[in-house]
Design an enzyme around this catalytic site. Structure first.
Site, PDB file in Angstrom:
ATOM      1  N   HIS A  64       2.821 -10.816 -34.893  1.00  0.00           N
ATOM      2  CA  HIS A  64       2.750  -9.582 -33.035  1.00  0.00           C
ATOM      3  C   HIS A  64       1.801  -9.315 -33.441  1.00  0.00           C
ATOM      4  O   HIS A  64       1.315  -8.522 -34.450  1.00  0.00           O
ATOM      5  CB  HIS A  64       4.061  -9.166 -32.980  1.00  0.00           C
ATOM      6  CG  HIS A  64       5.313  -9.736 -32.533  1.00  0.00           C
ATOM      7  ND1 HIS A  64       6.076  -9.526 -32.203  1.00  0.00           N
ATOM      8  CD2 HIS A  64       4.507 -11.421 -32.830  1.00  0.00           C
ATOM      9  CE1 HIS A  64       7.073 -10.814 -32.182  1.00  0.00           C
ATOM     10  NE2 HIS A  64       6.724 -11.860 -31.926  1.00  0.00           N
ATOM     11  N   LYS A  74       0.417   0.969 -35.215  1.00  0.00           N
ATOM     12  CA  LYS A  74       2.255   1.092 -35.639  1.00  0.00           C
ATOM     13  C   LYS A  74       2.754   2.029 -36.714  1.00  0.00           C
ATOM     14  O   LYS A  74       2.051   1.220 -37.812  1.00  0.00           O
ATOM     15  CB  LYS A  74       2.780  -0.271 -34.991  1.00  0.00           C
ATOM     16  CG  LYS A  74       1.961  -1.010 -33.520  1.00  0.00           C
ATOM     17  CD  LYS A  74       2.834  -2.734 -34.277  1.00  0.00           C
ATOM     18  CE  LYS A  74       2.703  -3.210 -32.966  1.00  0.00           C
ATOM     19  NZ  LYS A  74       2.779  -4.822 -33.005  1.00  0.00           N
ATOM     20  N   TYR A 134       9.423   2.408 -33.857  1.00  0.00           N
ATOM     21  CA  TYR A 134       8.250   2.487 -34.161  1.00  0.00           C
ATOM     22  C   TYR A 134       7.245   2.874 -32.902  1.00  0.00           C
ATOM     23  O   TYR A 134       7.755   2.644 -31.811  1.00  0.00           O
ATOM     24  CB  TYR A 134       7.712   0.707 -34.529  1.00  0.00           C
ATOM     25  CG  TYR A 134       8.068  -0.917 -34.117  1.00  0.00           C
ATOM     26  CD1 TYR A 134       9.099  -0.760 -33.382  1.00  0.00           C
ATOM     27  CD2 TYR A 134       7.203  -0.455 -32.813  1.00  0.00           C
ATOM     28  CE1 TYR A 134       9.286  -1.907 -33.122  1.00  0.00           C
ATOM     29  CE2 TYR A 134       7.104  -1.614 -31.963  1.00  0.00           C
ATOM     30  CZ  TYR A 134       8.284  -2.071 -32.283  1.00  0.00           C
ATOM     31  OH  TYR A 134       8.230  -2.936 -31.129  1.00  0.00           O
ATOM     32  N   ASP A 172       8.182 -16.881 -30.817  1.00  0.00           N
ATOM     33  CA  ASP A 172       8.105 -17.372 -32.548  1.00  0.00           C
ATOM     34  C   ASP A 172       7.911 -17.625 -33.432  1.00  0.00           C
ATOM     35  O   ASP A 172       7.461 -18.160 -34.850  1.00  0.00           O
ATOM     36  CB  ASP A 172       9.255 -16.159 -32.762  1.00  0.00           C
ATOM     37  CG  ASP A 172       8.304 -14.790 -32.829  1.00  0.00           C
ATOM     38  OD1 ASP A 172       7.284 -14.028 -32.191  1.00  0.00           O
ATOM     39  OD2 ASP A 172       8.998 -13.118 -32.438  1.00  0.00           O
TER      40      ASP A 172
END
Ligand SMILES: Cc1cn([C@H]2C[C@H](O)[C@@H](COP(=O)(O)OP(=O)(O)O[C@H]3O[C@@H](C)C(=O)[C@@H](O)[C@H]3O)O2)c(=O)[nH]c1=O
Length: 193
Positions: A64, A74, A134, A172
């Site tokens: 992603h 991130k 995250y 995905d």
């Protein structure tokens, strides 16, 4: 309590090891500090914290990224269980375009992975009941959110869980290959300027 920082051989993708101070009650750890990370050249402004729970081993989320102007740095860690966490350089014109790096992140190791802007991110759980937390530097923007196929042969990630045991979202599983995906130039994705 400055964290230890390890380069992983792919530009600015960093493994970060925060210190843990243990005593008879358990431990204390600074998992993010603007001052300490700033001293290491990582002046990041986080705007959102995410927490994902995966019930089974073999849950694969990724790859992603968000398009400009919503690219995200991130800072990923695991508070329960373990994942194999991957960053892929998707900056067109980068000498390491399509190269990936992966590292096990776990509650036991207490390590973190910093995924810079310009990199796609994904992970597979190595244990059931895994919780990933995250921080990100841009808000979620569904209109800019993109996926790349986890098994793109041009990237060739060596996922440590057999493909027959993987569990993915429909988004995905049907994501485009890197060569078909919308990406961006190398200048747009840097943590340290
Ligand atoms: C990522 C995200 C999702 N959502 C919503 C959208 C959807 O209804 C639900 C699940 O979204 P996803 O299927 O995209 O969740 P997930 O597959 O866990 O997506 C995440 O994967 C890892 C690898 C990343 O790097 C993250 O940035 C993020 O893309 O949560 C938010 O509300 N805010 C967010 O920031």
């Amino acid at each position: 309590m400055s964290p230890e920082v390890r380069a992983l051989g792919l530009d600015e993708v960093l493994e970060i090891l925060p210190q843990r101070i243990g005593d008879e009650r358990g431990f204390f750890s600074e998992t993010w500090s603007a001052v300490r990370f700033g001293e290491l050249g990582l002046a990041l402004t986080f705007v959102q914290d995410n927490h994902s729970y995966s019930a089974a081993k073999g849950v694969l989320r990724g790859l992603h990224y968000q398009l400009p102007p919503f690219m995200q740095n991130k800072l990923v860690r695991v508070v329960k269980g373990a994942v194999f966490d991957v960053a892929v350089d998707i900056r067109r014109g980068s000498p390491t375009f399509a190269k990936w790096v992966g590292v096990e992140i776990s509650a036991r190791k207490w390590n973190q992975l910093l995924i810079p802007k310009g990199f796609a991110h994904g992970f597979v759980t190595l244990e059931a009941d895994t919780e990933v937390i995250y921080k990100v530097t841009s808000p979620y923007s569904p209109a800019h959110d993109r996926s790349i196929r986890f098994d793109d042969p041009d990237i060739a990630i060596a996922w440590p869980v057999p493909s027959t045991e993987l569990q993915l979202s429909d988004k995905d599983r049907t994501a485009p290959l890197l060569r078909q995906a919308e990406v961006f130039g190398v200048a747009e994705g840097r943590v340290r300027r």
